[in-house]
Write a protein that holds these residues in place. Sequence first.
Motif, PDB file in Angstrom:
ATOM      1  N   GLN A 181       0.830  -1.203   0.000  1.00 55.04           N
ATOM      2  CA  GLN A 181       0.000   0.000   0.000  1.00 55.04           C
ATOM      3  C   GLN A 181       0.865   1.254   0.000  1.00 55.04           C
ATOM      4  OE1 GLN A 181      -2.937  -1.685  -0.789  1.00 55.04           O
ATOM      5  NE2 GLN A 181      -3.896  -0.090   0.427  1.00 55.04           N
ATOM      6  N   ILE A 182       1.932   1.209   0.787  1.00 59.69           N
ATOM      7  CA  ILE A 182       2.843   2.352   0.820  1.00 59.69           C
ATOM      8  C   ILE A 182       3.498   2.524  -0.544  1.00 59.69           C
ATOM      9  CG2 ILE A 182       4.872   3.325   1.963  1.00 59.69           C
ATOM     10  CD1 ILE A 182       4.234   1.514   4.359  1.00 59.69           C
ATOM     11  N   ARG A 183       3.945   1.426  -1.115  1.00 61.50           N
ATOM     12  CA  ARG A 183       4.577   1.471  -2.429  1.00 61.50           C
ATOM     13  C   ARG A 183       3.605   1.973  -3.496  1.00 61.50           C
ATOM     14  NH1 ARG A 183       6.590  -3.064  -2.053  1.00 61.50           N
ATOM     15  NH2 ARG A 183       4.990  -4.310  -3.091  1.00 61.50           N
ATOM     16  N   GLY A 184       2.349   1.553  -3.411  1.00 62.41           N
ATOM     17  CA  GLY A 184       1.358   2.014  -4.373  1.00 62.41           C
ATOM     18  C   GLY A 184       1.139   3.509  -4.297  1.00 62.41           C
ATOM     19  N   ALA A 185       1.042   4.046  -3.068  1.00 64.24           N
ATOM     20  CA  ALA A 185       0.856   5.491  -2.897  1.00 64.24           C
ATOM     21  C   ALA A 185       2.069   6.252  -3.404  1.00 64.24           C
ATOM     22  CB  ALA A 185       0.606   5.807  -1.424  1.00 64.24           C
ATOM     23  N   ALA A 231       9.973   1.766  -0.185  1.00 69.14           N
ATOM     24  CA  ALA A 231       8.956   2.098  -1.176  1.00 69.14           C
ATOM     25  C   ALA A 231       9.500   3.078  -2.206  1.00 69.14           C
ATOM     26  CB  ALA A 231       7.721   2.680  -0.483  1.00 69.14           C
ATOM     27  N   LEU A 232      10.280   4.062  -1.737  1.00 67.93           N
ATOM     28  CA  LEU A 232      10.892   5.037  -2.634  1.00 67.93           C
ATOM     29  C   LEU A 232      11.869   4.354  -3.587  1.00 67.93           C
ATOM     30  CD1 LEU A 232      11.375   8.029  -3.403  1.00 67.93           C
ATOM     31  CD2 LEU A 232      13.087   8.110  -1.585  1.00 67.93           C
ATOM     32  N   ILE A 233      12.670   3.443  -3.063  1.00 64.97           N
ATOM     33  CA  ILE A 233      13.645   2.724  -3.885  1.00 64.97           C
ATOM     34  C   ILE A 233      12.940   1.886  -4.945  1.00 64.97           C
ATOM     35  CG2 ILE A 233      15.389   0.888  -3.826  1.00 64.97           C
ATOM     36  CD1 ILE A 233      16.155   1.939  -1.017  1.00 64.97           C
ATOM     37  N   ASP A 234      11.835   1.260  -4.574  1.00 65.41           N
ATOM     38  CA  ASP A 234      11.095   0.420  -5.522  1.00 65.41           C
ATOM     39  C   ASP A 234      10.459   1.239  -6.640  1.00 65.41           C
ATOM     40  OD1 ASP A 234      11.717  -1.874  -4.151  1.00 65.41           O
ATOM     41  OD2 ASP A 234       9.825  -1.956  -3.041  1.00 65.41           O
ATOM     42  N   VAL A 235      10.094   2.470  -6.327  1.00 67.61           N
ATOM     43  CA  VAL A 235       9.328   3.286  -7.274  1.00 67.61           C
ATOM     44  C   VAL A 235      10.218   4.032  -8.262  1.00 67.61           C
ATOM     45  CG1 VAL A 235       7.906   5.370  -7.413  1.00 67.61           C
ATOM     46  CG2 VAL A 235       7.287   3.532  -5.830  1.00 67.61           C
ATOM     47  N   VAL A 236      11.311   4.624  -7.782  1.00 65.58           N
ATOM     48  CA  VAL A 236      12.193   5.410  -8.655  1.00 65.58           C
ATOM     49  C   VAL A 236      13.097   4.452  -9.430  1.00 65.58           C
ATOM     50  CG1 VAL A 236      13.950   7.206  -8.753  1.00 65.58           C
ATOM     51  CG2 VAL A 236      12.112   7.349  -7.058  1.00 65.58           C
TER      52      VAL A 236
END
Length: 602
Positions: A229-233, A347-352
Amino acid sequence: MDALVDVVTLDNLHEKLPRWDPAAPNHLYALVDMGSNGIRFSISDLSPPQARLLKCIYRERAAISLFDALSGPSLLFSDDTIRLVSQTLARFQSIAVDDYGVPPNQIMVFATEAMRRAQNAVAMLQAIRTSSPGLSVFILAPAVETLLGAVGARSGFADVKGLFLDLGGGSVQMTYLDSVAARSAPREDGVAHEVAAARAGQSMPYGAARLIKLLDGDDAEAQGAHPSQIRGAMNESFKALCAQYPSLAADAVDAKHHQEAEKDKDARGVDIYLCGGGFRGYGSMLKHNHPVNPYPVPSIGSFVVSGRLFRRTKDMLKLNKSIDEKIFGMSKRRRTQFPAIVAVVEALIDVVPHIRSVTFCAGGNREGALMMILPPTIRDSNPLSIPVDVVGPSSPMIPDAYAATLPVVLDTLRSAFPPDLDLAMTTSVFGLQLGELYARGIWARLGEDPDLNASAALHGAVSFPDSPGLTHLGRAVLGVTLCARWGANVAPVDQQLHKNLRSLMDTADPEATFWADYTGAVTAAVVTLVRTWPKTPGAIRDRIRFRATAEHGKKLKLTLEILIAKSAAKGIHTDSLADPFKMIKKQKHDGKKVTVIVNPLP
């Protein structure tokens, strides 16, 4: 809505902030940030011409967690909490007005997530009004919190381009700033680029204090704190910013296309700027566990790490669990929140797609508010160009009468570099825009012993952690270069400091220490003939000039011709001009050779 609830939005921000007038008799401003993890108070001096430096003359933190103080499903502050907070703000007001003489209309108090969520926020505001007559509390809308966090983080730098995140106790904000692009292409609608970035920014309910409660809970709300959920946001926020800012999207796409190639991993990607107590805690853990530890002393200033080091979240979690000793910059409370901080980081690492560098910024909401008080021309100015002594206690400012010769001093030094070298791209005092600061230290402390001055230069590099625009790397380059200007012969007690500063530079750029030693040697040669700040351009041009050539191969062979005037060389042995360059050989720069030739000036 109750009249006491004064919500600040992007539309009414400038109506709420105090006005800054360069001609005003008093330029002291007091700020109170009622954050979720603590209440911070500071007094700053915005006197011209140094207003851009946001000079803080007093600061204090009250260890009151408003987020933890919210109790029960109805999210209420207890009577004891309300009384403690109102008394604390009354004391802050007294310090500002009675002790420092801050005008009452130049005191700002703002609150964030905890006050936005509290059901009895009005009771808190009423108690503050009663204990501190005339003191108003502004409740920041999420977009304003995004604005102040990003601008506060940006306040410590000359220019920025990257993703900005602020991790507080109750929420995390994300936005994007590109100061160079904004300056070269102002918006047609006249909206400040910082405000436009805040409108595009995103606020997520995953602050460290709130998130650790959710991660430890088992109720329905806790289900929203699952890592996915955090990663999705975070992903939705990042995608929205990429859609708004083509330069961010281009960096992300470029990084994604090249991240498979090992050689490109540190050359391409997105630069990230982090502020807020949560991210600063993660930065403190990284510094504590750095394998080389290039930080010679604990520092509270801004510092940069590679994306590769930033991604070591598992190591940081293990360290937090295993180590019993005090970690500088980490309170016990922050360490209990560390799993939540890591959840946001992961979550930041997964997204960028690929994070090239991460800058942990010293600034925050208070600095952001001060910046937004100032006019755009000052806000966008380079803090490194402001005439203030940040090199060391004994470094004089450049005399006004000689300021016109500063370009000549810098041009003379630059002329000693090979013309085919792009000096602006080097990790040097010139490439890092530190030329003026370096110049101020060239003729300082001339009455002191050179070896003591070399040591003083190193200590000056670590003595001013809050100087805007000076990161760890900038201070290291400045200190090591000034040390080389004095011969770099330091006492044993300072040799480790010298080594650590050079290690920091090597981590950023293996060429950095060579150019620092070379710049220092060139400067020493200049000072041999020019014994004080040149009062006229001719005082330096008519005495000494340089011509440099370089052969680039497996080894760099640099030939420097020093041209000197006969009249200026009277009583000076020409070998003394080449002597400073022996220091470069002692530093063992493998693969680089400097040959010095001294000839008369035509």
